[in-house]
Scaffold this motif. Structure first.
Motif, PDB file in Angstrom:
ATOM      1  N   LEU A  31       0.848  -1.182   0.000  1.00 36.97           N
ATOM      2  CA  LEU A  31       0.000   0.000   0.000  1.00 36.97           C
ATOM      3  C   LEU A  31       0.887   1.236   0.000  1.00 36.97           C
ATOM      4  N   ALA A  32       0.772   2.037  -1.038  1.00 37.07           N
ATOM      5  CA  ALA A  32       1.675   3.180  -1.217  1.00 37.07           C
ATOM      6  C   ALA A  32       0.883   4.457  -1.445  1.00 37.07           C
ATOM      7  N   ARG A  33       1.559   5.550  -1.299  1.00 37.89           N
ATOM      8  CA  ARG A  33       1.039   6.866  -1.674  1.00 37.89           C
ATOM      9  C   ARG A  33       1.961   7.433  -2.742  1.00 37.89           C
ATOM     10  N   VAL A  34       1.385   7.784  -3.897  1.00 41.42           N
ATOM     11  CA  VAL A  34       2.163   8.366  -4.988  1.00 41.42           C
ATOM     12  C   VAL A  34       2.138   9.873  -4.823  1.00 41.42           C
ATOM     13  N   VAL A  35       3.327  10.461  -4.691  1.00 41.20           N
ATOM     14  CA  VAL A  35       3.421  11.890  -4.410  1.00 41.20           C
ATOM     15  C   VAL A  35       4.313  12.561  -5.448  1.00 41.20           C
ATOM     16  N   GLY A  36       4.226  13.893  -5.485  1.00 44.39           N
ATOM     17  CA  GLY A  36       5.002  14.648  -6.442  1.00 44.39           C
ATOM     18  C   GLY A  36       6.288  15.204  -5.864  1.00 44.39           C
ATOM     19  N   LYS A  37       6.894  16.111  -6.614  1.00 43.50           N
ATOM     20  CA  LYS A  37       8.212  16.634  -6.267  1.00 43.50           C
ATOM     21  C   LYS A  37       8.166  18.047  -5.701  1.00 43.50           C
ATOM     22  N   HIS A  38       6.960  18.559  -5.441  1.00 36.04           N
ATOM     23  CA  HIS A  38       6.828  19.956  -5.030  1.00 36.04           C
ATOM     24  C   HIS A  38       6.975  20.138  -3.527  1.00 36.04           C
ATOM     25  N   CYS A  39       7.287  21.347  -3.133  1.00 35.12           N
ATOM     26  CA  CYS A  39       7.511  21.668  -1.722  1.00 35.12           C
ATOM     27  C   CYS A  39       6.188  21.931  -1.015  1.00 35.12           C
ATOM     28  N   GLU A  40       5.330  20.922  -1.000  1.00 34.59           N
ATOM     29  CA  GLU A  40       4.043  20.967  -0.316  1.00 34.59           C
ATOM     30  C   GLU A  40       3.744  19.574   0.216  1.00 34.59           C
ATOM     31  N   SER A  41       3.344  19.468   1.471  1.00 39.83           N
ATOM     32  CA  SER A  41       2.974  18.167   2.004  1.00 39.83           C
ATOM     33  C   SER A  41       1.702  17.639   1.359  1.00 39.83           C
ATOM     34  N   GLY A  42       0.889  18.521   0.814  1.00 36.35           N
ATOM     35  CA  GLY A  42      -0.329  18.118   0.125  1.00 36.35           C
ATOM     36  C   GLY A  42      -0.124  17.773  -1.332  1.00 36.35           C
ATOM     37  N   ASP A  43       1.132  17.699  -1.761  1.00 31.29           N
ATOM     38  CA  ASP A  43       1.445  17.366  -3.158  1.00 31.29           C
ATOM     39  C   ASP A  43       1.300  15.856  -3.357  1.00 31.29           C
ATOM     40  N   ILE A  44       0.051  15.426  -3.468  1.00 27.21           N
ATOM     41  CA  ILE A  44      -0.272  14.003  -3.580  1.00 27.21           C
ATOM     42  C   ILE A  44      -0.935  13.764  -4.929  1.00 27.21           C
ATOM     43  N   VAL A  45      -0.475  12.744  -5.639  1.00 25.06           N
ATOM     44  CA  VAL A  45      -1.083  12.372  -6.914  1.00 25.06           C
ATOM     45  C   VAL A  45      -2.138  11.289  -6.696  1.00 25.06           C
ATOM     46  N   VAL A  46      -1.768  10.232  -6.004  1.00 22.35           N
ATOM     47  CA  VAL A  46      -2.699   9.142  -5.687  1.00 22.35           C
ATOM     48  C   VAL A  46      -2.595   8.878  -4.194  1.00 22.35           C
ATOM     49  N   LYS A  47      -3.692   9.040  -3.478  1.00 21.35           N
ATOM     50  CA  LYS A  47      -3.653   8.966  -2.020  1.00 21.35           C
ATOM     51  C   LYS A  47      -3.286   7.569  -1.526  1.00 21.35           C
ATOM     52  N   ASP A  48      -3.918   6.555  -2.077  1.00 22.84           N
ATOM     53  CA  ASP A  48      -3.670   5.185  -1.652  1.00 22.84           C
ATOM     54  C   ASP A  48      -3.800   4.254  -2.841  1.00 22.84           C
ATOM     55  N   GLU A  49      -2.783   3.433  -3.057  1.00 27.61           N
ATOM     56  CA  GLU A  49      -2.814   2.468  -4.147  1.00 27.61           C
ATOM     57  C   GLU A  49      -1.889   1.307  -3.820  1.00 27.61           C
ATOM     58  N   PHE A  50      -2.285   0.125  -4.230  1.00 24.64           N
ATOM     59  CA  PHE A  50      -1.409  -1.037  -4.096  1.00 24.64           C
ATOM     60  C   PHE A  50      -0.458  -1.084  -5.288  1.00 24.64           C
ATOM     61  N   LEU A  51       0.824  -0.989  -5.000  1.00 25.61           N
ATOM     62  CA  LEU A  51       1.881  -1.143  -5.988  1.00 25.61           C
ATOM     63  C   LEU A  51       2.755  -2.321  -5.567  1.00 25.61           C
TER      64      LEU A  51
END
Length: 461
Positions: free
Chosen positions: A381-401
């Motif tokens: 279970l992972a969270r896909v996040v971006g590269k920006h300087c924000e803790s809310g920089d989330i692309v996919v909140k929860d996904e099985f990878l």
């Protein structure tokens, strides 16, 4: 997000039961309703779109990139036109617009809805016939209205008394009679996020039905006899799955149409029910087909017209997200994989909120898969996040990878055709990604990647 296999994916891991965490998940599976129609896994396990390997697309065009399955988009246009054969089907350009897409929807016989001067300029520059364009917007400038009138835009959806006055003055100056619809705020709050519900009373769009402004606007246009009032318009929100909101909206708008007939002896010939039809971002979403939508909307309108003793008006609908949303996925490359004290694994990709703000803005949910290969590793279970300087920089909140996801892997996120590129930004001075259209085994660039030179060209300080 394969929620049909793993249950609802919301909240923190600590809130999930052990039984839920043991539910088997196939991290290599592609749920068809989430992906463009011509996406599959190739023999080597990598995703292909219209026969092209995403590894080759990444090598040629870089990442992140929006990848458009052109035949998917065209097929959805045809399905809406077939479902609404006696109606005007407007593609809602705000979902995503570029000249190539304008040409695609024009070739498929669609109309086009724009809401700014920039969208209108894009449409006209791509050769869209002006008479097949509808122009929305709650604060159209004089310059925008002038351009629309001079171009011969087919419908202008008026949104305020000030706009009626501006447009009437332009019409008198030019000796023309623009065709208009009155946007009615019907007091229906669709089952959607607060910031994308557009028909309840406390918002900026349209004329209030309950307060009498909608009737007053229609009477003003008819009495002044400068503009040609063709009908009424209602739009109740976005990402809507329940048609009951359309039923209430149609009933109220057609009651106003009957009121106008009784007061002025005029039966308006058109009715635009707007758009907002939902799509599947996760397996928890169950959108209706265009055929089912059309059947339900036609039944609603026919029934209400019979009740009000009105002739059935010529209908218009405005799908945008429902056409382009499922036809696009975003392709990223993994940069880091970070386990945070066993609480969560963060998979960081080379884009983020600059190319998809919807998760941060609307708490939107998305799905994802490793795109360059399959894996026999255990699901994680992972969270896909971006590269920006924000803790809310989330692309996919929860996904099985797969647990062996690693830097250099490609990750694909489906359902990103609507609003992602349209709302993209240069936050942290990140250039916006390109849009690549794929068809019949060939890829072409339809919106190029921005460069640092593009950013610096605007900086004249």
């Amino acid at each position: 997000m394969r929620a049909h296999e793993a249950g609802a994916l919301h909240g923190d891991i600590g809130n999930r039961s052990p039984a839920w965490l043991r539910t088997p998940v196939d991290v290599n599976a592609l749920v068809p309703q989430l992906w463009p129609r011509h996406v599959a896994r190739g023999p080597a396990g990598a995703l292909t779109v219209a026969g092209l390997d995403v590894r080759d697309l990444a090598a040629e065009f870089g990442t992140p990139a929006y990848v458009l399955d052109e035949d998917d988009l065209r097929e959805r246009c045809r399905e809406f036109r077939a479902a609404f054969p006696d109606a005007d089907v407007y593609y809602a350009g705000k979902a995503f617009l570029c000249r190539a897409v304008v040409r695609m929807i024009a070739e498929e016989g669609m109309f086009l809805d724009v809401c700014t001067g920039g969208e209108l300029a894009t449409a006209l520059s791509a050769g869209m016939p002006a008479e097949r364009i509808g122009f929305h917007g709650n604060n159209k400038s004089v310059a925008e209205l002038t351009r629309a009138v001079d171009a011969g835009v087919g419908r202008i959806i008026v949104d305020s008394f000030a706009e009626i006055d501006r447009l009437s003055e332009l019409a008198r100056e030019r000796g023309v009679r623009p065709r208009v619809l009155v946007r009615v705020t019907v007091g229906v709050e669709a089952h959607t996020h607060e910031f994308i519900a557009t028909a309840h009373e406390d918002q900026k769009f349209g004329f209030s039905l309950a307060g009498g402004a909608a009737a007053a606007a229609a009477f003003k246009i008819l009495d002044e006899d400068v503009l040609e009032l063709r009908g009424l318009h209602s739009h109740i929100g976005s990402q809507i799955f329940d048609a009951s909101g359309f039923e209430v909206s149609a009933r109220r708008v057609l009651a106003l149409q009957a009121q106008i007939r009784d007061a002025r002896g005029v039966e308006l010939p058109e009715l635009d029910l707007g758009g907002g039809f939902g799509i599947a971002y996760t397996t928890q979403d169950d959108p209706a087909s265009p055929h089912d939508l059309a059947k339900r909307l036609r039944k609603i309108v026919d029934g209400e017209c019979a009740a009000e003793n009105l002739a059935v008006p010529h209908l218009s609908v405005e799908p945008g997200r429902a056409i382009v949303g499922p036809a696009v996925f975003t392709l990223y490359q993994v940069g880091t994989v970070k386990d945070v004290d066993g609480i969560r694994t963060y998979v960081s990709v080379d884009g983020g909120m600059s190319d998809n703000i919807r998760t941060a803005l609307y708490d939107a949910s998305y799905s994802a898969t490793v795109a360059n290969r399959t894996s026999a590793a255990e699901p994680m279970l992972a969270r896909v996040v971006g590269k920006h300087c924000e803790s809310g920089d989330i692309v996919v909140k929860d996904e099985f990878l797969p647990a062996d996801v690693q830097p250099g892997d490609l990750v694909a996120v489906p359902g990103t055709g609507a609003y992602c590129r349209s709302m993209a930004s240069n936050y942290n001075h990140v250039p916006r990604p390109p849009v690549v259209a794929v068809r019949d085994g060939r890829a072409r660039l339809i919106v190029r990647r921005e460069t640092e030179d593009d950013l610096l060209a605007l900086d004249v300080g």
